[in-house]
Design a protein around this motif. Structure first.
Motif, PDB file in Angstrom:
ATOM      1  N   ALA A  24       0.832  -1.200   0.000  1.00  0.00           N
ATOM      2  CA  ALA A  24       0.000   0.000   0.000  1.00  0.00           C
ATOM      3  C   ALA A  24       0.864   1.246   0.000  1.00  0.00           C
ATOM      4  O   ALA A  24       1.819   1.361   0.757  1.00  0.00           O
ATOM      5  N   ALA A  25       0.502   2.225  -0.834  1.00  0.00           N
ATOM      6  CA  ALA A  25       1.321   3.425  -0.984  1.00  0.00           C
ATOM      7  C   ALA A  25       1.385   4.234   0.298  1.00  0.00           C
ATOM      8  O   ALA A  25       2.329   4.988   0.513  1.00  0.00           O
ATOM      9  N   SER A  26       0.358   4.114   1.140  1.00  0.00           N
ATOM     10  CA  SER A  26       0.313   4.938   2.344  1.00  0.00           C
ATOM     11  C   SER A  26       1.198   4.407   3.465  1.00  0.00           C
ATOM     12  O   SER A  26       1.396   5.086   4.467  1.00  0.00           O
ATOM     13  N   LEU A  27       1.715   3.193   3.329  1.00  0.00           N
ATOM     14  CA  LEU A  27       2.523   2.610   4.389  1.00  0.00           C
ATOM     15  C   LEU A  27       4.003   2.856   4.133  1.00  0.00           C
ATOM     16  O   LEU A  27       4.468   2.817   2.994  1.00  0.00           O
ATOM     17  N   ASP A 239      -6.744   5.473   4.815  1.00  0.00           N
ATOM     18  CA  ASP A 239      -7.284   4.617   5.875  1.00  0.00           C
ATOM     19  C   ASP A 239      -6.461   3.341   6.064  1.00  0.00           C
ATOM     20  O   ASP A 239      -6.539   2.702   7.110  1.00  0.00           O
ATOM     21  N   THR A 240      -5.684   2.970   5.065  1.00  0.00           N
ATOM     22  CA  THR A 240      -4.807   1.809   5.229  1.00  0.00           C
ATOM     23  C   THR A 240      -3.811   2.060   6.352  1.00  0.00           C
ATOM     24  O   THR A 240      -3.539   1.173   7.171  1.00  0.00           O
ATOM     25  N   TRP A 241      -3.274   3.283   6.394  1.00  0.00           N
ATOM     26  CA  TRP A 241      -2.358   3.646   7.484  1.00  0.00           C
ATOM     27  C   TRP A 241      -3.082   3.592   8.823  1.00  0.00           C
ATOM     28  O   TRP A 241      -2.554   3.085   9.815  1.00  0.00           O
ATOM     29  N   ALA A 242      -4.302   4.117   8.876  1.00  0.00           N
ATOM     30  CA  ALA A 242      -5.073   4.117  10.121  1.00  0.00           C
ATOM     31  C   ALA A 242      -5.314   2.698  10.612  1.00  0.00           C
ATOM     32  O   ALA A 242      -5.142   2.397  11.805  1.00  0.00           O
ATOM     33  N   GLN A 243      -5.695   1.819   9.726  1.00  0.00           N
ATOM     34  CA  GLN A 243      -5.949   0.428  10.108  1.00  0.00           C
ATOM     35  C   GLN A 243      -4.671  -0.257  10.574  1.00  0.00           C
ATOM     36  O   GLN A 243      -4.680  -1.029  11.540  1.00  0.00           O
ATOM     37  N   ALA A 244      -3.548   0.028   9.897  1.00  0.00           N
ATOM     38  CA  ALA A 244      -2.279  -0.580  10.277  1.00  0.00           C
ATOM     39  C   ALA A 244      -1.822  -0.085  11.641  1.00  0.00           C
ATOM     40  O   ALA A 244      -1.333  -0.867  12.469  1.00  0.00           O
ATOM     41  N   GLU A 256     -10.458   3.583  19.541  1.00  0.00           N
ATOM     42  CA  GLU A 256      -9.297   4.382  19.164  1.00  0.00           C
ATOM     43  C   GLU A 256      -9.218   4.603  17.661  1.00  0.00           C
ATOM     44  O   GLU A 256      -8.631   5.589  17.204  1.00  0.00           O
ATOM     45  N   LEU A 257      -9.779   3.686  16.887  1.00  0.00           N
ATOM     46  CA  LEU A 257      -9.693   3.815  15.435  1.00  0.00           C
ATOM     47  C   LEU A 257     -10.269   5.155  14.967  1.00  0.00           C
ATOM     48  O   LEU A 257      -9.761   5.768  14.019  1.00  0.00           O
ATOM     49  N   ARG A 258     -11.311   5.639  15.644  1.00  0.00           N
ATOM     50  CA  ARG A 258     -11.894   6.930  15.280  1.00  0.00           C
ATOM     51  C   ARG A 258     -10.892   8.058  15.470  1.00  0.00           C
ATOM     52  O   ARG A 258     -10.765   8.950  14.613  1.00  0.00           O
ATOM     53  N   TYR A 259     -10.114   8.015  16.568  1.00  0.00           N
ATOM     54  CA  TYR A 259      -9.124   9.056  16.828  1.00  0.00           C
ATOM     55  C   TYR A 259      -7.963   8.982  15.829  1.00  0.00           C
ATOM     56  O   TYR A 259      -7.423  10.010  15.410  1.00  0.00           O
ATOM     57  N   ILE A 260      -7.595   7.770  15.454  1.00  0.00           N
ATOM     58  CA  ILE A 260      -6.534   7.616  14.454  1.00  0.00           C
ATOM     59  C   ILE A 260      -6.988   8.197  13.123  1.00  0.00           C
ATOM     60  O   ILE A 260      -6.218   8.886  12.429  1.00  0.00           O
ATOM     61  N   ARG A 261      -8.223   7.951  12.763  1.00  0.00           N
ATOM     62  CA  ARG A 261      -8.740   8.482  11.505  1.00  0.00           C
ATOM     63  C   ARG A 261      -8.834  10.006  11.546  1.00  0.00           C
ATOM     64  O   ARG A 261      -8.601  10.672  10.518  1.00  0.00           O
TER      65      ARG A 261
END
Length: 368
Positions: A24-27, A239-244, A256-261
């Motif tokens: 993924a480009a975002s990672l 969002d790939t970064w957020a999930q990772a 916490e996922l909401r705060y990461i996003r």
């Protein structure tokens, strides 16, 4: 640890670092630790990494000069002349062919430039520079040998020990490493319950969960966490970064996922671009007596772009008064909080705490 002779071996072993999302480009790229003759190489800026083709690339000049080679640069031809032990070697940027005493040697990937540094495939270090290379997939560590070292002089990770000029609190640790300064050992511990807390020498000596197999897993979690935390680019983050990032944490819910996003949205709005790395030290673990382990790390970070100084890093303790300069390296030590929600055989489950911070118990200063 197994001898590494084929690049595909590394591709299989390191692909687990970011799982199926590795392309993924975002990672950020998967960063790799390098240990040379028992001492970890703290690269001044550019770090070894795994590229999109799952090849391990190392910053060439620093490694080559550490191996006793003389390295030059010829801008018109974009080539790198090298001399070592009578050998004449030439690399060319963008080519997968090296000239060794006039003879062509095929590399498994191209020589590349990144952030102003020349990177070469790891195979080159072994096959052309004559060093013996080992790969530890569990910790994403390359070990380079140019001489024999007795096992009695190293720890389980092949790091050289030292017996002199010890830190004041040397008894807190199972051993003292030759490549770690006393200031890292002597940094104050995070707040604890004194009657229940334990230093690393006690943990390793008395609690079976603190063994190399488990600690390697913890180090892998921390490296992944650090690569995400300190490598953010507003042009590619999604969002790939957020999930990772969320996956590196010990969680009981998706809260916490909401705060990461929200941080991902802020990165885009504030045009944040940072790069850096985090190196955990397996011999420096502290149990605080409240149910958390803290693992000490060394980190470096550079802030390349931002509009405002706020929340440049996803960290609740990020200093509000911080006035970090752009394009300057900062370096420090920190204790990263690790927790588990599993009882019994919990060793493999320890992950980064949702409340972990690079700025809670830390030092940081500009690299001069």
């Amino acid at each position: 640890m197994k001898k590494w002779f084929m690049a595909m071996t590394i591709a299989v072993l390191v692909s687990s670092l970011f799982g199926a999302t590795a392309s993924a480009a975002s990672l950020p790229p998967a960063f790799v630790s390098v240990v040379l003759d028992g001492k970890k190489i703290w690269f001044p800026d550019a770090q070894a990494y795994v590229d999109e083709n799952q090849r391990t690339l190392v910053p060439f000049r620093f490694v080559a000069e550490s191996l006793g080679a003389k390295v030059g640069w010829e801008a018109p031809s974009q080539s790198v002349p090298i001399e070592r032990d009578g050998q004449q070697i030439r690399l060319q940027i963008g080519s997968n062919i090296a000239l060794v005493n006039g003879q062509e040697v095929a590399l498994d990937t191209q020589v590349v430039t990144k952030d102003g540094r020349t990177f070469v495939p790891l195979r080159f270090v072994s096959e052309v520079l004559g060093a013996e290379v080992e790969w530890d997939g569990s910790t994403s560590t390359v070990t380079i040998h140019t001489k024999d070292i007795s096992e009695s002089d190293t720890d389980e990770w092949g790091r050289l020990l030292r017996k002199t000029d010890l830190p004041k609190n040397a008894a807190d640790y199972p051993y003292i490493l030759a490549d770690v300064p006393n200031e890292m050992y002597e940094m104050a511990y995070p707040p604890s319950r004194p009657s229940e807390s334990k230093v690393s020498s006690e943990l390793y000596a008395t609690i079976p969960e603190y063994n190399k197999q488990n600690v390697d897993i913890w180090m892998g979690h921390l490296k992944t966490f650090g690569a995400l935390l300190l490598n953010v680019d507003y042009r590619t983050i999604d969002d790939t970064w957020a999930q990772a990032m969320f996956a590196t944490k010990m969680q009981n819910s998706n809260a916490e996922l909401r705060y990461i996003r929200e941080y991902v949205d802020w990165v885009k709005e504030n045009q944040i671009h940072i790069m850096g790395y985090l190196e955990p030290e397996p011999s420096m673990i502290f149990y605080d007596g409240f149910g958390a382990d803290y693992i000490r790390v060394k980190f470096r970070v550079q802030f390349l772009s931002f509009k405002h100084h706020e929340r440049l890093i996803y960290d609740n303790w990020f200093p509000q008064e911080a006035d970090f300069e752009k394009n300057v390296w900062y370096e420090g030590y920190a204790d990263i909080k690790m927790v588990t929600n599993v009882g019994g055989h919990w060793g493999s489950t320890l992950k980064v705490s949702p409340t972990a911070s690079l700025f809670f118990n830390h030092t940081i200063s500009k690299v001069e």
